[in-house]
Design an enzyme around this catalytic site. Structure first.
Site, PDB file in Angstrom:
ATOM      1  N   VAL A  70       0.846  -1.203   0.000  1.00 12.50           N
ATOM      2  CA  VAL A  70       0.000   0.000   0.000  1.00 12.50           C
ATOM      3  C   VAL A  70       0.876   1.245   0.000  1.00 12.50           C
ATOM      4  O   VAL A  70       0.630   2.195  -0.747  1.00 12.50           O
ATOM      5  CB  VAL A  70      -0.970  -0.011   1.199  1.00 12.50           C
ATOM      6  CG1 VAL A  70      -1.723   1.305   1.313  1.00 12.50           C
ATOM      7  CG2 VAL A  70      -1.945  -1.177   1.079  1.00 12.50           C
TER       8      VAL A  70
ATOM      9  N   ALA B 172       2.483   1.733  -3.409  1.00 11.05           N
ATOM     10  CA  ALA B 172       1.541   2.332  -4.369  1.00 11.05           C
ATOM     11  C   ALA B 172       1.401   3.832  -4.114  1.00 11.05           C
ATOM     12  O   ALA B 172       1.327   4.629  -5.059  1.00 11.05           O
ATOM     13  CB  ALA B 172       0.187   1.640  -4.273  1.00 11.05           C
ATOM     14  N   TYR B 173       1.374   4.216  -2.849  1.00 14.93           N
ATOM     15  CA  TYR B 173       1.301   5.630  -2.475  1.00 14.93           C
ATOM     16  C   TYR B 173       2.511   6.396  -3.025  1.00 14.93           C
ATOM     17  O   TYR B 173       2.364   7.461  -3.630  1.00 14.93           O
ATOM     18  CB  TYR B 173       1.232   5.743  -0.945  1.00 14.93           C
ATOM     19  CG  TYR B 173       1.459   7.112  -0.383  1.00 14.93           C
ATOM     20  CD1 TYR B 173       0.428   8.042  -0.340  1.00 14.93           C
ATOM     21  CD2 TYR B 173       2.694   7.481   0.137  1.00 14.93           C
ATOM     22  CE1 TYR B 173       0.631   9.306   0.188  1.00 14.93           C
ATOM     23  CE2 TYR B 173       2.906   8.728   0.669  1.00 14.93           C
ATOM     24  CZ  TYR B 173       1.873   9.642   0.690  1.00 14.93           C
ATOM     25  OH  TYR B 173       2.083  10.895   1.212  1.00 14.93           O
ATOM     26  N   LEU B 174       3.721   5.853  -2.831  1.00 12.99           N
ATOM     27  CA  LEU B 174       4.921   6.516  -3.325  1.00 12.99           C
ATOM     28  C   LEU B 174       4.922   6.629  -4.844  1.00 12.99           C
ATOM     29  O   LEU B 174       5.304   7.670  -5.398  1.00 12.99           O
ATOM     30  CB  LEU B 174       6.173   5.772  -2.856  1.00 12.99           C
ATOM     31  CG  LEU B 174       6.505   5.890  -1.375  1.00 12.99           C
ATOM     32  CD1 LEU B 174       7.681   4.985  -1.022  1.00 12.99           C
ATOM     33  CD2 LEU B 174       6.805   7.334  -0.996  1.00 12.99           C
TER      34      LEU B 174
ATOM     35  N   LYS C 138       2.531   9.400  -5.798  1.00 17.21           N
ATOM     36  CA  LYS C 138       3.138  10.707  -5.522  1.00 17.21           C
ATOM     37  C   LYS C 138       4.169  11.050  -6.589  1.00 17.21           C
ATOM     38  O   LYS C 138       4.230  12.182  -7.067  1.00 17.21           O
ATOM     39  CB  LYS C 138       3.789  10.721  -4.136  1.00 17.21           C
ATOM     40  CG  LYS C 138       2.809  10.794  -2.996  1.00 17.21           C
ATOM     41  CD  LYS C 138       2.124  12.144  -2.956  1.00 17.21           C
ATOM     42  CE  LYS C 138       1.377  12.359  -1.663  1.00 17.21           C
ATOM     43  NZ  LYS C 138       0.671  13.646  -1.661  1.00 17.21           N
TER      44      LYS C 138
END
Length: 133
Positions: free
Chosen positions: A40, A43-45, A48
Protein backbone atom coordinates in the site's frame (compact mmCIF):
# COMPACT_ATOMS: atom_id res chain seq x y z
CA UNK A 1 -3.67 13.78 -2.47
CA UNK A 2 -3.27 11.01 -5.03
CA UNK A 3 -2.12 11.37 -8.62
CA UNK A 4 -5.56 11.97 -10.16
CA UNK A 5 -6.47 14.63 -7.60
CA UNK A 6 -3.14 16.40 -8.09
CA UNK A 7 -3.71 16.47 -11.85
CA UNK A 8 -7.22 17.87 -11.40
CA UNK A 9 -5.92 20.51 -9.00
CA UNK A 10 -3.17 21.51 -11.49
CA UNK A 11 -5.78 21.69 -14.26
CA UNK A 12 -7.92 23.97 -12.09
CA UNK A 13 -4.97 26.21 -11.25
CA UNK A 14 -4.08 26.62 -14.91
CA UNK A 15 -7.72 27.26 -15.90
CA UNK A 16 -7.98 29.93 -13.20
CA UNK A 17 -4.72 31.58 -14.25
CA UNK A 18 -2.95 30.67 -11.01
CA UNK A 19 0.75 30.25 -11.69
CA UNK A 20 2.21 29.54 -8.22
CA UNK A 21 1.72 25.91 -7.31
CA UNK A 22 3.21 24.02 -4.37
CA UNK A 23 2.82 20.25 -4.16
CA UNK A 24 3.20 18.21 -0.97
CA UNK A 25 4.86 14.99 -2.05
CA UNK A 26 6.78 12.31 -0.16
CA UNK A 27 10.41 11.40 0.34
CA UNK A 28 11.29 8.52 -1.94
CA UNK A 29 8.66 9.38 -4.55
CA UNK A 30 11.36 9.83 -7.19
CA UNK A 31 12.45 6.19 -7.24
CA UNK A 32 11.04 2.69 -7.11
CA UNK A 33 10.23 1.66 -3.52
CA UNK A 34 12.76 -0.76 -2.02
CA UNK A 35 12.00 -4.47 -1.99
CA UNK A 36 9.91 -5.38 1.03
CA UNK A 37 8.07 -2.05 1.19
CA UNK A 38 4.45 -2.46 2.28
CA UNK A 39 2.45 -2.74 -0.98
CA UNK A 40 0.00 0.00 0.00
CA UNK A 41 2.82 2.41 0.86
CA UNK A 42 4.66 1.47 -2.34
CA UNK A 43 1.54 2.33 -4.37
CA UNK A 44 1.30 5.63 -2.47
CA UNK A 45 4.92 6.52 -3.32
CA UNK A 46 4.43 5.64 -6.99
CA UNK A 47 1.28 7.80 -7.14
CA UNK A 48 3.14 10.71 -5.52
CA UNK A 49 5.98 10.32 -8.02
CA UNK A 50 3.56 10.30 -10.95
CA UNK A 51 1.79 13.39 -9.59
CA UNK A 52 5.13 15.18 -9.20
CA UNK A 53 6.08 14.35 -12.79
CA UNK A 54 2.73 15.58 -14.07
CA UNK A 55 3.03 18.91 -12.26
CA UNK A 56 6.66 19.35 -13.37
CA UNK A 57 5.60 18.88 -17.01
CA UNK A 58 3.34 21.96 -16.97
CA UNK A 59 4.98 25.11 -18.31
CA UNK A 60 1.98 27.16 -17.13
CA UNK A 61 2.80 26.54 -13.46
CA UNK A 62 5.55 27.95 -11.27
CA UNK A 63 5.73 24.76 -9.22
CA UNK A 64 7.68 23.71 -6.16
CA UNK A 65 7.58 20.12 -4.89
CA UNK A 66 7.93 19.76 -1.12
CA UNK A 67 8.85 16.33 0.26
CA UNK A 68 8.48 16.23 4.04
CA UNK A 69 9.84 13.50 6.25
CA UNK A 70 7.69 11.42 8.59
CA UNK A 71 4.84 13.61 9.80
CA UNK A 72 4.19 14.00 13.51
CA UNK A 73 1.38 15.62 15.50
CA UNK A 74 3.58 17.43 18.03
CA UNK A 75 3.32 21.23 18.14
CA UNK A 76 5.51 22.98 15.59
CA UNK A 77 8.89 24.34 16.58
CA UNK A 78 9.38 26.78 13.72
CA UNK A 79 12.80 25.17 13.20
CA UNK A 80 13.47 23.00 10.16
CA UNK A 81 16.03 21.57 7.77
CA UNK A 82 15.07 22.31 4.16
CA UNK A 83 17.08 21.52 1.06
CA UNK A 84 17.47 19.36 -2.01
CA UNK A 85 18.54 16.49 0.25
CA UNK A 86 18.04 16.41 4.01
CA UNK A 87 18.18 12.75 4.85
CA UNK A 88 15.34 11.03 6.67
CA UNK A 89 13.73 12.49 9.75
CA UNK A 90 10.53 13.62 11.41
CA UNK A 91 8.76 16.93 10.92
CA UNK A 92 5.65 18.31 12.57
CA UNK A 93 2.56 18.99 10.50
CA UNK A 94 2.61 22.55 11.90
CA UNK A 95 6.11 23.10 10.51
CA UNK A 96 5.12 21.66 7.12
CA UNK A 97 2.22 24.15 6.99
CA UNK A 98 4.52 27.04 7.91
CA UNK A 99 6.99 26.05 5.18
CA UNK A 100 4.18 25.79 2.62
CA UNK A 101 3.06 29.35 3.39
CA UNK A 102 6.63 30.62 3.15
CA UNK A 103 7.20 28.79 -0.15
CA UNK A 104 4.11 30.40 -1.67
CA UNK A 105 5.66 33.78 -0.92
CA UNK A 106 9.08 32.84 -2.33
CA UNK A 107 8.92 32.55 -6.12
CA UNK A 108 12.65 31.77 -6.38
CA UNK A 109 11.91 28.21 -5.23
CA UNK A 110 9.82 27.59 -8.36
CA UNK A 111 11.09 24.70 -10.43
CA UNK A 112 12.68 22.97 -7.45
CA UNK A 113 12.11 19.91 -5.32
CA UNK A 114 12.89 20.30 -1.63
CA UNK A 115 13.03 17.88 1.29
CA UNK A 116 11.91 18.96 4.75
CA UNK A 117 12.57 17.60 8.24
CA UNK A 118 12.74 19.08 11.70
CA UNK A 119 15.94 21.02 12.26
CA UNK A 120 17.58 24.08 13.75
CA UNK A 121 16.89 26.83 11.20
CA UNK A 122 13.88 29.17 11.46
CA UNK A 123 11.35 28.53 8.67
CA UNK A 124 11.72 31.91 6.92
CA UNK A 125 15.51 31.65 6.98
CA UNK A 126 15.41 28.06 5.68
CA UNK A 127 13.13 29.01 2.78
CA UNK A 128 15.29 32.04 1.94
CA UNK A 129 18.42 29.86 1.95
CA UNK A 130 16.73 27.26 -0.28
CA UNK A 131 15.74 30.02 -2.72
CA UNK A 132 19.29 31.35 -2.84
CA UNK A 133 20.74 27.88 -2.94
Amino acid sequence: MDRAAAVLFADAAEAAGVRRFVVVSAMGADREPPAGTDPVFAAYLRAKGAADAEVRSRPGLDWTVLRPGRLTDEPGTGLVALGTSTGRGDVTRDDVAAVLVALLDEPRTAGGTLELIGGTVPVDEAVRAAAEG
